[in-house]
Design an enzyme around this catalytic site. Structure first.
Site, mmCIF file in Angstrom:
data_model
loop_
_atom_site.group_PDB
_atom_site.id
_atom_site.type_symbol
_atom_site.label_atom_id
_atom_site.label_comp_id
_atom_site.label_asym_id
_atom_site.label_seq_id
_atom_site.Cartn_x
_atom_site.Cartn_y
_atom_site.Cartn_z
ATOM 1 N N GLU A 210 0.842 -1.262 -0.065
ATOM 2 C CA GLU A 210 0.008 -0.044 0.184
ATOM 3 C C GLU A 210 0.951 1.352 0.132
ATOM 4 O OE1 GLU A 210 -3.118 0.082 -0.417
ATOM 5 O OE2 GLU A 210 -3.041 -2.103 -0.685
ATOM 6 N N GLU B 247 4.506 1.844 4.312
ATOM 7 C CA GLU B 247 3.272 1.636 3.947
ATOM 8 C C GLU B 247 2.101 2.831 3.891
ATOM 9 O OE1 GLU B 247 2.256 -2.275 6.609
ATOM 10 O OE2 GLU B 247 3.509 -1.250 7.799
#
Length: 342
Positions: free
Chosen positions: A204, A220
């Site tokens: 992500e 992240e």
């Protein structure tokens, strides 16, 4: 003697009109020696200024000969370009000014991803107006206006043309993979990102051009354009940083060393070293923040911009009153060394 800011021997893609769509530079040069610059300039007929000069395969061979005894790496590269089936270009940048052509823009993006310059240390103003929208496919870059014909031709050939995205910037890993990094989802890191050694970009995570990490980092969350993250810092899942392209204006957002932005949190101010932003809390320049002393007593209320670049702070939201508070960070963040060994 020719003095250049940057130099690149490139191989690229053009559309049917002969316009450049993208350029790959295997070994871009920052501040090349005058001897190297002069040898190449003489072959391609370069005089002055910033120029992208298309060359033939024969000229690539002439450059290889001219560079013998001057620069072994560039000589070997020029020799390999002799057999290219794609267009060749020599890009010479005399002064670090706004990129004026696709080859020039790509050379600067390569300088960043090759770690030759850090974000904000090369001029990229106006790059959006220079770069064309390109269909990035399993067959390479295709002009979006020529895509329908290419898709039809692929079907006629019994094939399928896969379009991974339509964008001005390609993914970095199709051009360079810096030493000592992990990138879980390559489409989420654009060419022009600067990833310091020891950086991990999880699925992500996202890193825009002219942005990135100084060194070991766990990403992240989102590193927007213009944002630079210090060594040893962690951006939690779903977190974000406000870049100059997304409302930050002229404020340069940065994250200091050994800092943490919690999951689904974010910042619109530059943070100093060893700072933390509590999960779910987004700080903007105008956020009212209550400053507490070590005993938990209220000292004053300020706008978050007044705390920009201050180190050792923890930003949190009071779960009872809902107000945003800041206290001194008494514990420095340390990344898991085994996790970041690349």
């Amino acid at each position: 003697m020719t003095t250049l800011y940057a130099l690149g021997l490139g191989i690229g893609t053009q559309n049917s009109k002969g316009e450049w769509l993208e350029v790959f530079y295997a070994a871009p040069q920052l501040n090349p020696s005058a001897e190297l610059s002069n040898a190449i300039a003489k072959v391609v007929g370069y005089s002055e200024g910033n120029q992208a000069i298309a060359i033939t395969n024969t000229q690539a061979g002439e450059i290889a000969q001219a560079l013998e005894g001057v620069n072994a790496e560039q000589a070997a590269l020029a020799k390999t370009l002799i057999n290219s089936k794609r267009p060749l270009v020599v890009t010479l940048i005399a002064t670090d000014t706004n990129p004026a052509s696709v080859p020039e823009a790509y050379l600067k993006l390569h300088l960043l991803s090759h770690r030759l310059v850090k974000p904000h240390n090369t001029v990229l103003a106006g790059i959006f107006g220079v770069l064309p929208n390109v269909a990035w496919t399993n067959k390479g870059a295709i002009d979006v206006n020529e895509l329908p014909a290419a898709q039809l031709q692929a079907r006629l050939n019994g094939e399928e043309l896969e379009v991974s995205c339509v964008d001005k910037f390609p993914k970095m890993t199709n051009y360079v993979v810096p030493k000592g990094v992990r990138v879980a989802h390559t489409a989420r890191v654009r060419l022009g990102a600067y990833l310091g050694e020891g950086t991990t970009i999880m699925h992500e995570g996202f890193v825009n051009f002219n942005a990135g990490t100084e060194g070991p980092a766990m990403i992240e969350g989102r590193i927007s354009a213009g944002v630079f993250v210090g060594a040893g810092s962690d951006l939690g899942g779903g977190s974000s940083t406000m870049g100059t392209l997304s409302g930050g204006g002229n404020i340069v957002i940065s994250i200091g060393k050994e800092s943490l932005i919690g999951a689904n949190a974010g910042t619109g101010i530059p943070l100093g070293d060893r700072c933390k932003v509590e999960s779910g809390l987004y700080i903007t320049a105008g956020t009212k923040v209550v400053v507490l002393d070590d005993a938990g007593a209220e000292v004053k209320t300020v706008k978050a911009r007044e705390l920009a670049n201050v180190s050792d702070l923890v930003f949190r939201r009071n779960s009872i009153s809902g107000r945003v508070e800041v206290v001194t960070n008494k514990s420095a963040l340390q990344l898991n060394t085994a996790l970041h060994k690349n």
